[in-house]
Each structure stands twice: as C-alpha cells, then as structure tokens.
Design an enzyme around this catalytic site. Sequence first.
Site, PDB file in Angstrom:
ATOM      1  N   CYS A 263      -9.842  21.022  11.446  1.00  0.00           N
ATOM      2  CA  CYS A 263      -9.741  20.831  12.898  1.00  0.00           C
ATOM      3  C   CYS A 263      -8.278  20.609  13.273  1.00  0.00           C
ATOM      4  O   CYS A 263      -7.380  21.010  12.539  1.00  0.00           O
ATOM      5  CB  CYS A 263     -10.635  19.685  13.349  1.00  0.00           C
ATOM      6  SG  CYS A 263     -10.286  18.092  12.583  1.00  0.00           S
ATOM      7  N   CYS A 278      -6.400  14.405  18.902  1.00  0.00           N
ATOM      8  CA  CYS A 278      -7.756  14.807  19.272  1.00  0.00           C
ATOM      9  C   CYS A 278      -8.264  13.895  20.370  1.00  0.00           C
ATOM     10  O   CYS A 278      -7.837  12.733  20.480  1.00  0.00           O
ATOM     11  CB  CYS A 278      -8.665  14.737  18.039  1.00  0.00           C
ATOM     12  SG  CYS A 278     -10.423  14.928  18.356  1.00  0.00           S
ATOM     13  N   ASP A 279      -9.202  14.383  21.166  1.00  0.00           N
ATOM     14  CA  ASP A 279      -9.788  13.615  22.258  1.00  0.00           C
ATOM     15  C   ASP A 279     -10.478  12.346  21.761  1.00  0.00           C
ATOM     16  O   ASP A 279     -10.549  11.354  22.480  1.00  0.00           O
ATOM     17  CB  ASP A 279     -10.798  14.501  23.001  1.00  0.00           C
ATOM     18  CG  ASP A 279     -11.249  13.902  24.311  1.00  0.00           C
ATOM     19  OD1 ASP A 279     -10.401  13.385  25.045  1.00  0.00           O
ATOM     20  OD2 ASP A 279     -12.457  13.960  24.594  1.00  0.00           O
ATOM     21  N   CYS A 320     -21.621  16.125   0.355  1.00  0.00           N
ATOM     22  CA  CYS A 320     -21.461  17.217   1.313  1.00  0.00           C
ATOM     23  C   CYS A 320     -21.072  18.516   0.619  1.00  0.00           C
ATOM     24  O   CYS A 320     -21.585  19.590   0.952  1.00  0.00           O
ATOM     25  CB  CYS A 320     -20.407  16.865   2.357  1.00  0.00           C
ATOM     26  SG  CYS A 320     -20.880  15.551   3.496  1.00  0.00           S
ATOM     27  N   CYS A 323     -23.946  20.396  -0.649  1.00  0.00           N
ATOM     28  CA  CYS A 323     -25.032  20.601   0.307  1.00  0.00           C
ATOM     29  C   CYS A 323     -25.260  22.085   0.579  1.00  0.00           C
ATOM     30  O   CYS A 323     -24.299  22.863   0.688  1.00  0.00           O
ATOM     31  CB  CYS A 323     -24.697  19.882   1.621  1.00  0.00           C
ATOM     32  SG  CYS A 323     -25.966  20.047   2.886  1.00  0.00           S
ATOM     33  N   CYS A 333     -18.085  16.106  12.887  1.00  0.00           N
ATOM     34  CA  CYS A 333     -16.878  15.487  13.431  1.00  0.00           C
ATOM     35  C   CYS A 333     -16.459  14.266  12.608  1.00  0.00           C
ATOM     36  O   CYS A 333     -17.296  13.416  12.296  1.00  0.00           O
ATOM     37  CB  CYS A 333     -17.121  15.071  14.869  1.00  0.00           C
ATOM     38  SG  CYS A 333     -15.645  14.407  15.675  1.00  0.00           S
TER      39      CYS A 333
END
Length: 407
Positions: A263, A278-279, A320, A323, A333
């Site tokens: 990201c 980032c926001d 993960c 996965c 996120c």
Amino acid sequence: MARRDFQIFAKPIGAICNLDCEYCYYLEKQHLYPQARSFRMSEKLLENYIVQHIKATHGKEISFFWHGGEPTLLGLEYFLKVVDLQKKYRPPGKEVINSMQTNGTLIDDDWARFFSANNFVVGISLDGPPDLHDRYRCSRAGKPSHGDVMRGYQLLIEHKVPCDILCVVHAENVKYPREVYQFFKSINARYIGFIPLVEIDNDSATGATERSVPAIEYGKFLCRIFDAWVAHDVGRVMVQIFEEVARTALGQPHALCIFRKTCGDVPVVEYNGDFYSCDHFVDAEHRLGNIQAIPIATLLDHKQQRAFGRAKFDALPGYCLACDVLELCHGGCPKDRIILSPQAEPGLNYLCEGYKMFFHRTRSFMDQLTRQQKHARVPGQRAKTGRNDPCPCGSGKKYKLCCRMKS
C-alpha cells in the site's frame, strides 16, 4: 512526476464536520493542531497543492479526491475556485476528474448543479434505512441525519451526478443484511461500498469496541448480500468488494488499497499542507513533511512512504502466508491487524474469519468467471468492469464516467 499512480485524500477543511458520528475516526485529528484558529486551506496553499498534484501525475487523467471532515462546509465558492485553478493549470491533452466524499446533509440544488456541470463523482455516507443509519450518524445536537442525507442524495440523482454509497458496517446494521441491501436497491444505488467498522479496545476480549462489527457476522453479512446479488443484480448493482474478488478471478490487480499486496499509494494532504502516509495513519509518526517545503512527487517516493507500503506484506504472520485466499486480501488493512493468529503470531487481521468465509463462498462463482474468460465468453461486460477501469465502449474515459452513467 511521481513514479507510480497515487490517490491523495485532500482535506481542505481538515477534520471539521457538521455531524458528530460516534464511530468517526477522523474528528479527533483536529487535536493534532491545537494552535489552529482556522482549518480552512488557504487559497494560496490550495493553488500550490493543485499545481503540485497535476505535476506529479503521469497519466492522461488527473484525479482529485476531496475529503474531510465535511468538505461542503467550505462553501460552493471554494470549489468553484478549485475548478478554475484546475482549468488554469491543466496541461493540454489531459483530463481532470474530481471526486468528493460527503455526508450529503448540506447538498442543495446549487451544489447538485455544480457537481453535474463539472463532472464530479460524489460519494455519500449512508448506513442503510433510517433506524440503522441514525444509530451512530447524528448531528452535533444529537439529531438524526438520515432525512437530510436522503434529501441531498435525491438531488444528486435528479441532476444525474454519479453517486456512490459508502456504508459503514457496524454491530447494529450487520444484523440486517437483507434489509440494508434492499434499502439501497430501493433508492437505485448503483455502486455500494461496505466498509467494516473496526475500533481498537485493548481492554476488550475481542480487541475491538462493542460497536465494531464482529468478524464472523461481517462474513455472513457479505455472503447473504452476495447470494442476493448473484441471483438478481449481476451487471446492475456494483458492490466494491465483489468487484475486488472478480478482479482477482480475471487476473487483474486489486483497485482497493486494503487488498493490494503493498500500500502507500493513498496518502493524505491536510488543510495546512502536511503530508501523511495514509488516511488511517494521520499521526506524528506518519507525517512525512509539508508540501510547502517538499514537493508532492518527492513525498510520494519518500523512503519512509515506500517502507510503509512494503510493511503491509512484509509484516504478515506465517498463518496468512499459508492461507489459500491470500491473494484475495493480502492480510487486509494494516490498521485492522490487531489479533493473534492461531499460532499466537501477532498481526492477524481482526476480520480474518469473516473475510475467509466470504471468499470461500464466492469461489465457485469466480471460478466460473475465470473459465468463461479463458474461453473469451465472459457474460455481462459490466459485471467485470471496475468503476475505475477504461470503459469497454472505447471512449477512453473511465467506466464510472461513461457507460456506467448511461446504464
């Protein structure tokens, strides 16, 4: 120019808003500037920002994203100035596209005409029918906001403004997937984003607040809406997370940052020119500088910004990496990675169980989509065309600004 595509959330009024939504994560950001007397981006800085943004864009389409707080509080004259500046500095052969995220409560006929005349795409924050929307989205006086939002939304529709729905899924509306989806269909919503509410609470057994959406319930919510969508609405209603799954099935990269492998391409420029990674990471640690001192193009390629983006994948727990749906979410996120994996590894996404439930439910449909594409017989081009993809009609415009508006 920046060496990559980007999507800046510009906040020309900072965190100031006319609503007091209980779950809003951005209202508190005004406390980053305790000495501020005004949170209105000056016209001088606005012009500087627009010039830098245009220079940093390497494609033919220059996209601006206006966020808040509530950007319409700045008044219509402010955005008339925005459009004039964009026209002044737009290079020949390039097109400027504006998007605004708003709560919709201040939109009147003048605003709607302006959006229509200047090809704005408008996102409306709406959490479903009145009782569910007003559970957390009230005015500063505690009054419900649903009626005002719907009035603004209907004006946008009347003026044929492309309008997206952003629905925050929380602990209340997650219980009513059918009612929420049917409500959006009843108001002719064409594009819906279901954003899960996850708020950290270190004292909670789940790691999240009571109003946060439970992971399993979020998965069930998405599955039930997906089943209804497959049965009746493929090609008619676009749901953001369904599009993301379809993109993977069709071998296309994710458009939504939370599902990308890395990201860092959606930073924030605050009202005073401060640039944040980032926001969801507008804090001192993730402030990289100010665009009045360091050009946007330089900040986008800042080593700290690059490291922020890479950390999304590099920090994934082994659970993960092993996965079977990793390519569909890439851990989600980073802000939501607040629980331990079954192997007690830190950094697992709070929503993991819900995402896996949903991704497994969609697998057979997406496998069919992949097979059809291989045989060059993909039915319903609109069902697989992302809103930001080139329109299949060949106009050269984005789908959301072309045939999606006509359909």
